[in-house]
Design a protein around this motif. Sequence first.
Motif: not given
Length: 664
Positions: A493-506
């Motif tokens: 939502e905050n356009k922090q795509f890379n951080t979001a992707m790391v969270c989804y991966d984990e």
Amino acid sequence: MLKRVLLSVSFIVLFLNCAYAQYDLDHFYLRGRQSLIDGKYAQAIENFNILAQLDSTIYEAYFFRGIAKYNLGDFVGAQMDFDNTIHFNPIYTPAYHYRAITLSRIGKYDLALKDLEEAVDLRPGYTGLYFSRGVTHFLSQQFEKAIRDFNMFIRKEPNEGDAYLNRGAAYLYIADTTKAFEDYNKAISLNRFDPEGYVRRSRIYAMRKNYDAAIEDLDFAIKLDSTNTFAFFNRALLKYEKKDINGALIDLDKVLKDEPGNALTLYNRALIFAQVGDFIGALDDFDRVLFINPNNVLAYFNRAAVFLELGRYRDAMDDYSKAINLYPDFAKAYMNRSYAKSKLGQFNSSKQDYEIAQEKIREYKMRSSDTTQSIAFADTTKKFDNLLALDADFAQKDFNNELLQYRDVDIKLKPLFKFVATKTNNDGETLKRKYGNAELDAFIKNSPIPITFVAEKDASILDVFRKIDEVNKNLRTDRNSENLFAKAILEAENKQFNTAMVCYDEAIAKSRDNIFYYMNRGVLQAEMIDFISSIENNVQVLTLDNTKTTKTRVQDQVTRKYDYTSALHDMTKAMSLAPNFPYVYYNLGNLYCLSDDLPEAISEYTKALELYPYIGEAYYNRGLVLIYLKDKEKGCIDLSKAGELGISEAYSVIKKFCKAEEDK
């Protein structure tokens, strides 16, 4: 196209009484009928949908829903509803009447006339049928028959101004300007405050070269309706004829203020700008015309002439080439390109163009008896910089929220379904269909933050950063998959795509069988690609040509393909985990669309609808893809269904694409 070809299709609801035994039926019937009377057509459809669900044999539910769809421009959907009405009540005259009106709007005039004959047999004293048949005869270019029908109507209803306007138009088509003029006068006498009569009469004055009288009529029409862009447009042409260039430009500016995308007005203003030496203004208008209609051969031809005036010979040569590509027999374009090439020192190529032009001129002279536009383009004596006075589609803009068919809608796919953060958990309105899935409901209920599963994100949390802080605190004590998933949603939502992707991966590493984790990660990967492409496609580049002149035209975009393989992999994995979850197939349909695999996209949308036939977004997207693939009939049926299921943008798309060829 006539402005007043039809009597109101909503008046009939005032005269029909329908009594049902159950209160619920009465409730939805009365609410739907009132919405129809108020012009709230989308709301009317919702109520008649419920009525038809409660009792599928109530013919009035289909009839009134058909009227609502008609008013939204969904003629295919309206016809289907009128078909159902007649199926349940074969002697219901209004259904034949309105189905005929609908059929005429989609160009099926023979079927429309057949329905009107049936209606006349059922109720020969119903004069409104003659009005509608007159309109149908007019649209099918049977002007004499149209006049006879309007005569019959006028004998019974001599004070209906629209009938005189329509009969006058029919007279005009058979070149009887005297009778047309008389009918327009009669229409004005019946309703002196209706601008339409004055606009029509002004055209006859203009045909007779009586420009002062024509302008006087248009002045009065504009006084009655200051938003009548067609009146301003016609007055601009008349002022131009009277050499009032400034007045003509002022009127064209007024049209474009209300209708900035009116290509015909832009084209004419560009010609005037060029004639008065405002070449930059002319270029800007021609650019806008060609952005709206990239196949406008005359716009390229005339823009090239402006480039010649500015000494930009290479740009002129390019535009003449585009005009020739669109119409290879355009002798004048070859002749002018020959001149541009000579200025660039390309003498051999210039000579070739000159010889081609001369050959086409010889062919033209041999066929000079042919007066078609095709032959005209070969005539080097013909001027192509005259103002055009075509019957453009000057649509009245009504920004009432309920008049959905008039909204300017950006036509694009409905987005992917995903989980998003919301203010509170909300299951939606009770009357709307809600997909029942215990696993989905439990997942939403157990989320550490309020979430919902949607395609259109119409609400988000109030303070993303505060919520992220809360989730981070939770993660410090318990780094479970639920908290990681929640953080991924908020970071995206905050356009922090890379951080979001790391969270989804984990989160996926901790819970490898959770369909929803794969779905949202797949959506995020697609959104990251879309975000990158939107940045690249909106970079504005200024370049200089070899004459040190800044190029003001829109540059051709560099076409790039983006790889959605990772997103497709995640969505396919989700599908394998839950093969009966319809929304995963919908998302696959979108991803295949973005990957330019349109047949596979259609297949996936179809699978989604087989599992759950109430996904309006799937009908909408499949309809757009079918229309793109030239299967307009099926596409329009899908869009009609999408509108019926609450996708309001469908009606704007229907109005744009689901029209008979004759209406275009």
